[in-house]
Design an enzyme around this catalytic site. Structure first.
Site, mmCIF file in Angstrom:
data_model
loop_
_atom_site.group_PDB
_atom_site.id
_atom_site.type_symbol
_atom_site.label_atom_id
_atom_site.label_comp_id
_atom_site.label_asym_id
_atom_site.label_seq_id
_atom_site.Cartn_x
_atom_site.Cartn_y
_atom_site.Cartn_z
ATOM 1 N N HIS A 148 101.465 55.587 35.824
ATOM 2 C CA HIS A 148 102.012 55.466 34.476
ATOM 3 C C HIS A 148 102.547 56.803 33.961
ATOM 4 O O HIS A 148 101.797 57.773 33.871
ATOM 5 C CB HIS A 148 100.881 54.973 33.578
ATOM 6 C CG HIS A 148 101.323 54.275 32.336
ATOM 7 N ND1 HIS A 148 102.269 53.277 32.336
ATOM 8 C CD2 HIS A 148 100.932 54.406 31.052
ATOM 9 C CE1 HIS A 148 102.429 52.830 31.112
ATOM 10 N NE2 HIS A 148 101.634 53.502 30.307
ATOM 11 N N ASP A 164 102.093 51.808 39.044
ATOM 12 C CA ASP A 164 101.763 51.547 37.643
ATOM 13 C C ASP A 164 101.915 50.056 37.361
ATOM 14 O O ASP A 164 103.011 49.513 37.478
ATOM 15 C CB ASP A 164 102.723 52.346 36.752
ATOM 16 C CG ASP A 164 102.533 52.040 35.266
ATOM 17 O OD1 ASP A 164 101.498 51.440 34.910
ATOM 18 O OD2 ASP A 164 103.432 52.404 34.477
ATOM 19 N N SER A 181 105.568 54.884 28.107
ATOM 20 C CA SER A 181 104.797 53.678 27.804
ATOM 21 C C SER A 181 105.423 52.955 26.612
ATOM 22 O O SER A 181 106.639 52.840 26.558
ATOM 23 C CB SER A 181 103.336 54.064 27.552
ATOM 24 O OG SER A 181 102.509 52.954 27.679
#
Ligand SMILES: *[C@@H]1O[C@H](CO)[C@@H](O)[C@H](O)[C@H]1NC(C)=O
Ligand SMILES: *[C@@H]1O[C@H](CO)[C@@H](O)[C@H](O)[C@H]1NC(C)=O
Ligand SMILES: *[C@@H]1O[C@H](CO)[C@@H](O)[C@H](O)[C@H]1NC(C)=O
Ligand SMILES: *[C@@H]1O[C@H](CO)[C@@H](O)[C@H](O)[C@H]1NC(C)=O
Ligand SMILES: *[C@@H]1O[C@H](CO)[C@@H](O)[C@H](O)[C@H]1NC(C)=O
Ligand SMILES: *[C@@H]1O[C@H](CO)[C@@H](O)[C@H](O)[C@H]1NC(C)=O
Ligand SMILES: *[C@@H]1O[C@H](CO)[C@@H](O)[C@H](O)[C@H]1NC(C)=O
Ligand SMILES: *[C@@H]1O[C@H](CO)[C@@H](O)[C@H](O)[C@H]1NC(C)=O
Ligand SMILES: CC(=O)N[C@H]1CO[C@H](CO)[C@@H](O)[C@@H]1O
Length: 542
Positions: free
Chosen positions: A480, A454, A183
């Site tokens: 994710h 995602d 991320s």
């Protein structure tokens, strides 16, 4: 897997019950210690030490301002050191901390993918907490003046100085560092390869948004794609619900209906403004986001089975409920059972100003741990990276219910009037130019995995260059950061293949090559390069 579960259960006992913060806020889960495996909660840090006796929790004397040679101030940056797998004194893995407290699990839980590789390759493992998160406070408040030190450039420079210092402290021989991150830390991992290539041999940047878009409306479009893949009737069902809600929001009697169906606290009343209504739809959109972002993930049973696109579409196309608005409410109720935002699961917190009152404070005591993390994340977004998740452009079933203005207002209201539209736009543009965005991101020896389900994958980069191993990898059917978690039964083949691909490349990166790596490695001219890089930052940024 049973070990992982016991960790998860343990944390459910110490769930932080949030007052007013939504449980999914601006692309980030907040304060739910049960669940957020990736950004495991601060509270777990002491547990982690007894759970993993080999794990060391340490402080690093870090510089406050890497770009002002006259500023000699320092502070304690928290890091974890895991020497359990160390066999080589040469290969070092660094997990980069992100927009929340860093926990020992990501440095020590043996089932985490990169730690399995650390075991195999004999790597030393470090995990460095990000400045202004968790326990790592350069300055003990979050005023705008202090937050000027919360930038991605400072965070990257923290990593550089940390690596150089650890090389000295541990006397690593021909050090070959590989950075990891998922991320936003994935973005840092990617950018670090770009800005400080001489300090590492490679990088894995999982689900890394490297396109610093201010208006991130593509998020909603990927959610919609996910709905369509799951069930062709699902997007239309969502559109019906949202459209009706939008119509209801326009009249006083309609808003009364919304009050009753969703049990809003506080209720819409005569004083309700456009901002309140946008905020309400922002909270509704949060639920669709939270149900999508971790769909089918290996982090827990909740994400395998319960917080998934499939479940969401079952609820949204439920033929026993004829009212599309009530179906949306059923979804909110379902989501609340897994991500409670208040003690009463039937209540929907709905005050924009309550959020501002908490996250708008610069006092760490008022903010609390979760508020501080939310404020820090918002600052990064408002001050540099953008990522504002709207629904206001492009085709999407959410209509224009969540406009960019909501977030611009939020930035101004949370920080101060100087953090206005012009400021936000120009800072974001500067950052985009500095890092190059998705099209001009360039570095060697970097793997950039993304999950097709995602929503963040839309900000990834997909320009491959095998000649110098810039290697994007889109994983079909995962969400994710899926490649980072422990393996689980029944995971998609695409994920197995993706991990093998990442591992193979990490192995390439750390391969000792006597023709390239001299007897003392390639770090001789580092300091000169770094000084140059810093000057460049100074020039561009201050
Ligand atoms: C690290 O420094 C902080 C203060 O900045 C302190 O509270 C903490 O106890 C220190 N931790 C260790 C392991 O020394
Ligand atoms: C460290 O690993 C490299 C290969 O990755 C190997 O050539 C070297 O001999 C190893 N050194 C030690 C001390 O194990
Ligand atoms: C609306 O705002 C006015 C002025 O701030 C206040 O006096 C009034 O009580 C508010 N009405 C409601 C229903 O909250
Ligand atoms: C998720 O749902 C399954 C049934 O589909 C249930 O058995 C399980 O307990 C749930 N797990 C969690 C953590 O909510
Ligand atoms: C379908 O709708 C009915 C009536 O609202 C509700 O009781 C039931 O739980 C719903 N099922 C799902 C899967 O949402
Ligand atoms: C991209 O990076 C590679 C590897 O560092 C370098 O060889 C190449 O010249 C760079 N390309 C551009 C357009 O900067
Ligand atoms: C890789 O290198 C080869 C040979 O130098 C060159 O022909 C090719 O265009 C390069 N590929 C890319 C994607 O840059
Ligand atoms: C992705 O997976 C789905 C289902 O597993 C499959 O139908 C689809 O063709 C795959 N897409 C690609 C690009 O491989
Ligand atoms: C290579 C690749 O798959 N690129 C995709 C990345 O995500 C965007 C948004 O979903 C797509 O439009 C690209 O095709």
């Amino acid at each position: 897997m049973s070990n992982l579960f016991s960790i998860l259960l343990l944390f459910s006992i110490i769930v932080v019950v949030l007052g007013k913060l939504p449980n999914f806020f601006h692309g980030k889960e907040i304060g739910n210690a049960r669940n957020n495996y990736l950004k495991r909660h601060l509270k777990s840090k002491n547990l982690a030490n007894s759970e993993y006796p080999w794990l060391q929790t340490l402080n690093f004397t870090q510089k406050l301002d890497h770009f002002d040679p006259y500023n000699k101030k320092t502070w304690n940056q928290k890091y974890f050191y895991n020497p359990k797998y160390s066999r080589n004194n040469s290969i070092i893995f660094l997990m980069i901390g992100g927009e929340g407290p860093e926990s020992g699990h990501w440095a020590a839980y043996p089932e985490v993918q990169y730690l399995k590789w650390a075991d195999e390759f004999g790597a030393d493992v470090f995990d460095l907490e990000h400045r202004f998160f968790g326990d790592s406070w350069p300055i003990g408040d979050m005023s705008v003046a202090s937050l000027k030190y919360l930038t991605t450039e400072q965070a990257l420079a923290d990593l550089a100085y940390f690596i150089q210092s650890m090389n000295q402290l541990h006397g690593f021989n021909n050090p070959r560092w590989v950075t990891f991150g998922g991320s936003y830390p994935g973005s840092l991992s990617a950018w670090f390869r770009q800005k400080y290539p001489e300090l590492t041999v490679g990088s894995v940047a999982s689900s890394a948004p490297v396109n610093l878009k201010l208006d991130f409306f593509e998020y909603a479009m990927v959610v919609e794609d996910g709905l369509r893949i799951t069930d062709p009737n699902c997007p239309e069902a969502v559109r019906q619900g949202i459209t009706q809600m939008q119509q209801l929001s326009l009249t006083e009697t309609g808003r009364e209906t919304l009050n009753n169906v969703f049990n809003l606290v506080p209720k819409f009343d005569k004083n309700t403004t456009k901002l309140d209504i946008n905020n309400f739809f922002g909270n509704i959109f949060n639920v669709f986001q939270g149900m999508t972002q971790y769909t089918y993930d290996g982090q827990s049973d909740r994400t395998h089975f319960n917080m998934t696109l499939r479940k969401m579409c079952n609820i949204m196309t439920n033929s026993s409920e004829s009212d599309p608005v009530k179906r949306v409410h059923n979804l909110v109720l379902w989501y609340n059972t897994f991500e409670p935002s208040s003690d009463d699961l039937t209540v929907m917190q709905n005050s924009y100003w309550d959020i501002i009152a908490q996250i708008g404070s610069s006092d760490l005591k008022v903010l609390g741990e979760d508020g501080a993390a939310a404020r820090g994340w918002m600052w990064l977004c408002c001050n540099e990276i953008g990522f504002l998740q709207t629904t206001d452009q492009g085709r999407n079933v959410f209509g224009s219910t969540v406009p960019l203005n909501l977030f611009i207002d939020m930035c101004t209201d949370m920080f101060d009037s100087s953090i206005n539209m012009d400021y936000i736009y120009s800072r974001n543009l500067q950052a985009q130019n500095y890092y190059g965005g998705a099209d001009f991101y360039n570095a060697s020896n970097v793997v950039l995995p993304n999950g097709s389900l995602d929503p963040w994958h839309a900000l990834g980069t997909y320009h491959e260059n095998q000649n110098y191993s810039k290697l994007p990898y889109l994983i079909n059917g995962t969400a994710h950061c899926s490649d980072m978690y422990p393996e689980y039964d029944g995971e998609p083949e695409s994920l197995v293949a993706a991990r093998a691909f990442i591992k193979m490349n990490v192995k390439q990166f750390i391969r000792y090559d006597p023709n390239v790596d001299g007897p003392h490695g390639s770090s001789m001219s580092n300091s000169i390069l770094i000084v140059f890089a810093l000057l460049l930052c100074n020039y561009l940024y201050f």
